[in-house]
Enzyme design. Structure first.
Site, mmCIF file in Angstrom:
data_model
loop_
_atom_site.group_PDB
_atom_site.id
_atom_site.type_symbol
_atom_site.label_atom_id
_atom_site.label_comp_id
_atom_site.label_asym_id
_atom_site.label_seq_id
_atom_site.Cartn_x
_atom_site.Cartn_y
_atom_site.Cartn_z
ATOM 1 N N GLU A 25 -0.425 19.122 15.846
ATOM 2 C CA GLU A 25 -0.455 19.300 14.393
ATOM 3 C C GLU A 25 -1.584 20.247 13.977
ATOM 4 O O GLU A 25 -2.493 20.538 14.754
ATOM 5 C CB GLU A 25 -0.631 17.957 13.695
ATOM 6 N N VAL A 107 1.341 14.481 10.450
ATOM 7 C CA VAL A 107 2.137 13.853 11.503
ATOM 8 C C VAL A 107 3.614 13.867 11.131
ATOM 9 O O VAL A 107 4.470 14.206 11.953
ATOM 10 C CB VAL A 107 1.652 12.416 11.760
ATOM 11 N N ASP A 139 1.658 2.262 -1.473
ATOM 12 C CA ASP A 139 1.123 3.422 -0.758
ATOM 13 C C ASP A 139 1.343 3.247 0.748
ATOM 14 O O ASP A 139 0.571 2.578 1.434
ATOM 15 C CB ASP A 139 -0.372 3.574 -1.068
ATOM 16 N N ASP A 143 4.572 9.061 7.537
ATOM 17 C CA ASP A 143 4.640 9.100 8.999
ATOM 18 C C ASP A 143 5.558 8.009 9.539
ATOM 19 O O ASP A 143 6.314 8.220 10.492
ATOM 20 C CB ASP A 143 3.251 8.904 9.615
ATOM 21 N N LYS A 160 -6.263 4.322 11.680
ATOM 22 C CA LYS A 160 -7.650 4.072 11.272
ATOM 23 C C LYS A 160 -7.775 2.676 10.669
ATOM 24 O O LYS A 160 -6.853 2.165 10.050
ATOM 25 C CB LYS A 160 -8.099 5.145 10.282
#
Length: 301
Positions: A25, A107, A139, A143, A160
Protein backbone atom coordinates in the site's frame (compact mmCIF):
# COMPACT_ATOMS: atom_id res chain seq x y z
CA UNK A 1 -11.75 -1.66 -13.26
CA UNK A 2 -9.13 -3.84 -14.96
CA UNK A 3 -9.33 -1.73 -18.13
CA UNK A 4 -8.25 1.33 -16.15
CA UNK A 5 -5.34 -0.27 -14.33
CA UNK A 6 -1.80 0.68 -15.27
CA UNK A 7 0.54 -2.22 -14.53
CA UNK A 8 4.27 -1.67 -14.22
CA UNK A 9 5.94 -3.78 -16.98
CA UNK A 10 7.76 -5.92 -14.40
CA UNK A 11 4.51 -6.61 -12.55
CA UNK A 12 2.64 -7.37 -15.77
CA UNK A 13 5.38 -9.77 -16.88
CA UNK A 14 5.39 -11.58 -13.52
CA UNK A 15 1.62 -11.99 -13.52
CA UNK A 16 1.62 -13.22 -17.10
CA UNK A 17 4.29 -15.83 -16.34
CA UNK A 18 2.79 -16.97 -13.04
CA UNK A 19 5.58 -15.57 -10.88
CA UNK A 20 4.84 -14.44 -7.29
CA UNK A 21 3.84 -10.81 -6.75
CA UNK A 22 3.22 -8.95 -3.48
CA UNK A 23 1.07 -5.83 -3.34
CA UNK A 24 2.13 -2.95 -1.07
CA UNK A 25 0.00 0.00 0.00
CA UNK A 26 0.97 3.66 -0.33
CA UNK A 27 -0.94 5.27 2.57
CA UNK A 28 1.72 4.22 5.07
CA UNK A 29 4.26 6.04 2.90
CA UNK A 30 2.37 9.27 2.30
CA UNK A 31 0.47 9.56 5.59
CA UNK A 32 2.05 7.19 8.10
CA UNK A 33 5.78 7.92 8.14
CA UNK A 34 7.79 11.16 8.30
CA UNK A 35 9.39 12.61 5.18
CA UNK A 36 12.74 11.08 4.33
CA UNK A 37 12.10 8.00 6.35
CA UNK A 38 9.07 7.14 4.24
CA UNK A 39 11.07 6.90 1.00
CA UNK A 40 13.75 4.81 2.72
CA UNK A 41 11.09 2.42 3.99
CA UNK A 42 9.46 2.32 0.55
CA UNK A 43 12.73 1.16 -1.01
CA UNK A 44 13.40 -1.31 1.78
CA UNK A 45 9.93 -2.82 1.46
CA UNK A 46 10.47 -3.49 -2.21
CA UNK A 47 13.94 -4.89 -1.53
CA UNK A 48 12.59 -7.25 1.14
CA UNK A 49 9.96 -8.58 -1.27
CA UNK A 50 12.59 -9.12 -3.98
CA UNK A 51 14.90 -10.85 -1.52
CA UNK A 52 12.05 -13.25 -0.77
CA UNK A 53 11.72 -14.19 -4.43
CA UNK A 54 8.66 -12.11 -5.36
CA UNK A 55 8.01 -8.96 -7.37
CA UNK A 56 6.82 -5.90 -5.39
CA UNK A 57 3.82 -3.91 -6.61
CA UNK A 58 3.35 -0.69 -4.66
CA UNK A 59 -0.10 0.69 -5.50
CA UNK A 60 -1.35 4.28 -5.76
CA UNK A 61 -3.61 6.45 -7.92
CA UNK A 62 -1.69 9.09 -9.87
CA UNK A 63 -3.50 11.71 -11.97
CA UNK A 64 -6.58 9.54 -12.18
CA UNK A 65 -4.61 6.39 -13.06
CA UNK A 66 -4.59 3.40 -10.71
CA UNK A 67 -0.93 2.34 -10.83
CA UNK A 68 -0.04 -1.21 -9.80
CA UNK A 69 3.72 -1.08 -9.38
CA UNK A 70 5.48 2.28 -9.27
CA UNK A 71 8.56 3.59 -11.04
CA UNK A 72 11.32 5.14 -8.89
CA UNK A 73 10.07 8.60 -9.84
CA UNK A 74 6.50 7.71 -8.94
CA UNK A 75 7.62 6.28 -5.60
CA UNK A 76 9.45 9.55 -4.86
CA UNK A 77 6.31 11.48 -5.78
CA UNK A 78 4.22 9.47 -3.31
CA UNK A 79 6.77 10.11 -0.55
CA UNK A 80 7.45 13.78 -1.33
CA UNK A 81 6.60 16.41 1.31
CA UNK A 82 3.53 18.39 0.41
CA UNK A 83 2.57 15.91 -2.30
CA UNK A 84 -1.08 16.57 -1.46
CA UNK A 85 -2.17 13.01 -2.05
CA UNK A 86 -5.69 12.15 -0.99
CA UNK A 87 -6.19 9.14 1.28
CA UNK A 88 -8.21 6.74 -0.83
CA UNK A 89 -10.38 3.96 0.48
CA UNK A 90 -12.39 1.80 -1.92
CA UNK A 91 -15.31 4.26 -1.96
CA UNK A 92 -12.90 6.97 -3.13
CA UNK A 93 -11.41 5.17 -6.14
CA UNK A 94 -14.23 6.08 -8.52
CA UNK A 95 -14.18 9.81 -7.68
CA UNK A 96 -10.36 9.95 -7.74
CA UNK A 97 -10.14 8.21 -11.12
CA UNK A 98 -13.08 10.06 -12.62
CA UNK A 99 -11.80 13.46 -11.51
CA UNK A 100 -8.17 12.81 -12.37
CA UNK A 101 -6.97 13.09 -8.77
CA UNK A 102 -3.97 11.52 -7.07
CA UNK A 103 -4.03 9.57 -3.86
CA UNK A 104 -2.48 6.94 -1.65
CA UNK A 105 -4.44 3.73 -1.26
CA UNK A 106 -5.57 2.29 2.07
CA UNK A 107 -5.87 -1.42 2.87
CA UNK A 108 -9.37 -1.51 1.35
CA UNK A 109 -8.42 0.22 -1.89
CA UNK A 110 -5.11 -1.63 -2.23
CA UNK A 111 -6.79 -5.00 -1.69
CA UNK A 112 -9.39 -4.26 -4.33
CA UNK A 113 -6.89 -2.99 -6.90
CA UNK A 114 -4.55 -5.90 -6.22
CA UNK A 115 -7.38 -8.38 -6.73
CA UNK A 116 -8.44 -6.62 -9.94
CA UNK A 117 -4.88 -6.96 -11.23
CA UNK A 118 -4.70 -10.63 -10.28
CA UNK A 119 -2.41 -10.20 -7.27
CA UNK A 120 -3.45 -12.43 -4.38
CA UNK A 121 -1.05 -11.44 -1.59
CA UNK A 122 -0.79 -8.02 0.07
CA UNK A 123 1.49 -6.86 2.90
CA UNK A 124 0.66 -3.93 5.14
CA UNK A 125 1.17 -2.70 8.70
CA UNK A 126 -2.20 -2.97 10.40
CA UNK A 127 -5.78 -3.65 9.38
CA UNK A 128 -8.59 -1.18 9.98
CA UNK A 129 -11.38 -2.36 12.23
CA UNK A 130 -14.32 -1.53 14.42
CA UNK A 131 -13.77 1.73 16.29
CA UNK A 132 -14.43 2.11 19.98
CA UNK A 133 -17.98 3.35 20.45
CA UNK A 134 -19.07 2.03 17.06
CA UNK A 135 -22.39 1.00 18.58
CA UNK A 136 -23.15 4.71 18.73
CA UNK A 137 -21.18 6.06 15.75
CA UNK A 138 -21.31 3.10 13.29
CA UNK A 139 -17.62 3.76 12.64
CA UNK A 140 -16.33 0.55 11.06
CA UNK A 141 -13.39 0.45 8.64
CA UNK A 142 -14.11 -0.40 5.01
CA UNK A 143 -11.14 -2.79 5.22
CA UNK A 144 -13.38 -5.39 6.83
CA UNK A 145 -16.06 -5.21 4.16
CA UNK A 146 -13.51 -5.50 1.36
CA UNK A 147 -11.88 -8.55 2.96
CA UNK A 148 -15.33 -10.13 3.00
CA UNK A 149 -15.66 -9.72 -0.77
CA UNK A 150 -12.22 -10.07 -2.37
CA UNK A 151 -9.88 -13.09 -2.18
CA UNK A 152 -6.78 -11.12 -1.20
CA UNK A 153 -4.50 -12.42 1.54
CA UNK A 154 -3.67 -9.55 3.88
CA UNK A 155 -0.48 -10.01 5.89
CA UNK A 156 -0.51 -7.58 8.80
CA UNK A 157 0.25 -7.21 12.51
CA UNK A 158 -3.38 -7.29 13.56
CA UNK A 159 -5.13 -4.04 14.40
CA UNK A 160 -4.11 -1.14 16.59
CA UNK A 161 -5.16 -1.26 20.21
CA UNK A 162 -7.04 2.03 19.74
CA UNK A 163 -9.75 -0.07 18.04
CA UNK A 164 -12.34 -2.46 19.45
CA UNK A 165 -10.42 -5.67 18.79
CA UNK A 166 -13.09 -8.09 20.03
CA UNK A 167 -15.71 -6.50 17.77
CA UNK A 168 -13.28 -6.47 14.84
CA UNK A 169 -12.66 -10.21 15.17
CA UNK A 170 -16.40 -10.80 15.41
CA UNK A 171 -17.01 -8.91 12.16
CA UNK A 172 -14.28 -10.92 10.41
CA UNK A 173 -15.88 -14.14 11.63
CA UNK A 174 -19.32 -13.03 10.46
CA UNK A 175 -17.90 -12.36 7.01
CA UNK A 176 -16.14 -15.74 6.77
CA UNK A 177 -12.62 -14.29 6.82
CA UNK A 178 -10.22 -16.82 8.38
CA UNK A 179 -7.76 -15.27 10.85
CA UNK A 180 -4.45 -17.14 10.90
CA UNK A 181 -1.85 -16.48 13.57
CA UNK A 182 1.68 -16.79 12.23
CA UNK A 183 3.61 -18.73 14.88
CA UNK A 184 1.22 -17.41 17.51
CA UNK A 185 -2.07 -18.38 19.14
CA UNK A 186 -2.83 -14.74 20.04
CA UNK A 187 -4.13 -12.01 17.79
CA UNK A 188 -1.52 -9.20 17.71
CA UNK A 189 -2.32 -5.57 18.49
CA UNK A 190 0.13 -3.79 16.18
CA UNK A 191 2.61 -2.32 18.69
CA UNK A 192 2.01 -5.33 20.96
CA UNK A 193 2.56 -8.98 20.12
CA UNK A 194 -0.65 -10.03 21.84
CA UNK A 195 -4.03 -8.35 22.22
CA UNK A 196 -5.26 -10.95 24.69
CA UNK A 197 -7.66 -12.36 22.08
CA UNK A 198 -7.04 -15.79 20.51
CA UNK A 199 -6.82 -16.44 16.77
CA UNK A 200 -8.98 -19.07 15.13
CA UNK A 201 -6.10 -20.96 13.55
CA UNK A 202 -2.32 -21.09 13.76
CA UNK A 203 0.25 -21.69 11.01
CA UNK A 204 3.97 -22.05 11.63
CA UNK A 205 5.47 -21.59 8.16
CA UNK A 206 4.65 -20.14 4.76
CA UNK A 207 3.83 -23.55 3.30
CA UNK A 208 1.13 -24.15 5.91
CA UNK A 209 -0.27 -20.69 5.28
CA UNK A 210 -0.33 -21.28 1.52
CA UNK A 211 -2.10 -24.62 1.96
CA UNK A 212 -4.82 -23.00 4.07
CA UNK A 213 -5.19 -20.08 1.65
CA UNK A 214 -5.46 -22.35 -1.40
CA UNK A 215 -8.06 -24.52 0.33
CA UNK A 216 -10.07 -21.51 1.49
CA UNK A 217 -10.21 -20.13 -2.04
CA UNK A 218 -11.82 -23.36 -3.20
CA UNK A 219 -14.79 -22.81 -0.90
CA UNK A 220 -15.25 -19.09 -0.25
CA UNK A 221 -14.84 -15.77 -2.09
CA UNK A 222 -13.55 -13.90 0.96
CA UNK A 223 -9.98 -12.99 1.79
CA UNK A 224 -7.68 -14.35 4.46
CA UNK A 225 -6.01 -12.44 7.29
CA UNK A 226 -2.51 -13.64 8.19
CA UNK A 227 -1.60 -12.01 11.50
CA UNK A 228 2.14 -11.65 12.06
CA UNK A 229 3.16 -10.14 15.44
CA UNK A 230 5.62 -7.24 15.55
CA UNK A 231 9.18 -8.63 15.91
CA UNK A 232 9.88 -9.17 19.62
CA UNK A 233 12.83 -6.71 19.81
CA UNK A 234 10.59 -3.94 18.41
CA UNK A 235 7.53 -4.52 20.58
CA UNK A 236 6.52 -1.47 22.58
CA UNK A 237 6.79 -1.76 26.34
CA UNK A 238 3.27 -2.64 27.52
CA UNK A 239 3.25 -0.17 30.42
CA UNK A 240 4.28 2.64 28.09
CA UNK A 241 1.70 1.53 25.54
CA UNK A 242 -1.11 1.47 28.10
CA UNK A 243 -0.12 4.90 29.44
CA UNK A 244 -0.08 6.40 25.95
CA UNK A 245 -3.44 4.86 25.13
CA UNK A 246 -5.01 6.23 28.32
CA UNK A 247 -3.57 9.68 27.59
CA UNK A 248 -4.83 9.50 24.03
CA UNK A 249 -8.35 8.60 25.09
CA UNK A 250 -8.36 11.51 27.54
CA UNK A 251 -7.16 13.78 24.73
CA UNK A 252 -10.11 12.69 22.60
CA UNK A 253 -12.59 13.39 25.39
CA UNK A 254 -11.11 16.77 26.25
CA UNK A 255 -11.18 17.94 22.62
CA UNK A 256 -14.44 16.21 21.65
CA UNK A 257 -12.71 14.38 18.80
CA UNK A 258 -15.04 12.01 16.96
CA UNK A 259 -15.46 9.97 13.80
CA UNK A 260 -12.70 9.77 11.22
CA UNK A 261 -10.48 12.14 13.21
CA UNK A 262 -10.12 9.73 16.14
CA UNK A 263 -7.46 7.37 14.77
CA UNK A 264 -5.15 10.08 13.32
CA UNK A 265 -5.24 12.00 16.60
CA UNK A 266 -4.47 8.91 18.67
CA UNK A 267 -1.64 7.78 16.39
CA UNK A 268 -0.08 11.23 16.34
CA UNK A 269 -0.13 11.18 20.14
CA UNK A 270 1.59 7.79 20.12
CA UNK A 271 4.25 9.06 17.71
CA UNK A 272 5.06 12.26 19.58
CA UNK A 273 4.65 11.07 23.18
CA UNK A 274 6.66 7.88 22.61
CA UNK A 275 9.66 9.79 21.25
CA UNK A 276 9.49 7.90 17.97
CA UNK A 277 9.30 4.43 19.52
CA UNK A 278 5.94 3.78 17.84
CA UNK A 279 7.36 4.75 14.44
CA UNK A 280 10.28 2.36 14.95
CA UNK A 281 7.82 -0.42 15.75
CA UNK A 282 5.70 0.47 12.72
CA UNK A 283 8.72 0.25 10.43
CA UNK A 284 9.91 -3.05 11.88
CA UNK A 285 6.54 -4.76 11.63
CA UNK A 286 5.72 -3.67 8.09
CA UNK A 287 9.11 -4.90 6.87
CA UNK A 288 8.56 -8.23 8.62
CA UNK A 289 5.10 -8.49 7.05
CA UNK A 290 6.51 -7.83 3.58
CA UNK A 291 9.11 -10.57 4.07
CA UNK A 292 6.43 -13.05 5.18
CA UNK A 293 4.12 -12.05 2.33
CA UNK A 294 6.89 -12.79 -0.16
CA UNK A 295 7.37 -16.26 1.35
CA UNK A 296 3.64 -16.96 1.13
CA UNK A 297 3.41 -15.65 -2.44
CA UNK A 298 6.28 -17.91 -3.48
CA UNK A 299 4.65 -20.90 -1.78
CA UNK A 300 1.34 -20.19 -3.50
CA UNK A 301 3.01 -19.77 -6.90
Amino acid sequence: MTTQLSLHPEVASALRDGHPVVALESTILSHGLPHGRNLDVAHRLEQVVRAGGAVPATIAVLDGRPAVGLTPAELERVCAPGAGLDKLSLRDLGPAVGLGRSGATTVAATSALAAAAGIGVFATGGLGGVHLGAGRTWDVSADLGVLARVPTVVVCSGVKSVLDIAATLEVLETNSVPVLGYRTDDFPAFYLRSSGHPVGWRVDDAQQAAAVIAAHRAYAPSGVLLANPVPAPSEMDRDRHDRLLAEGMELLRDNDVRGAAVTPVLLEHFHTASGGVSIDANEALVLANAALAAEVAVALA
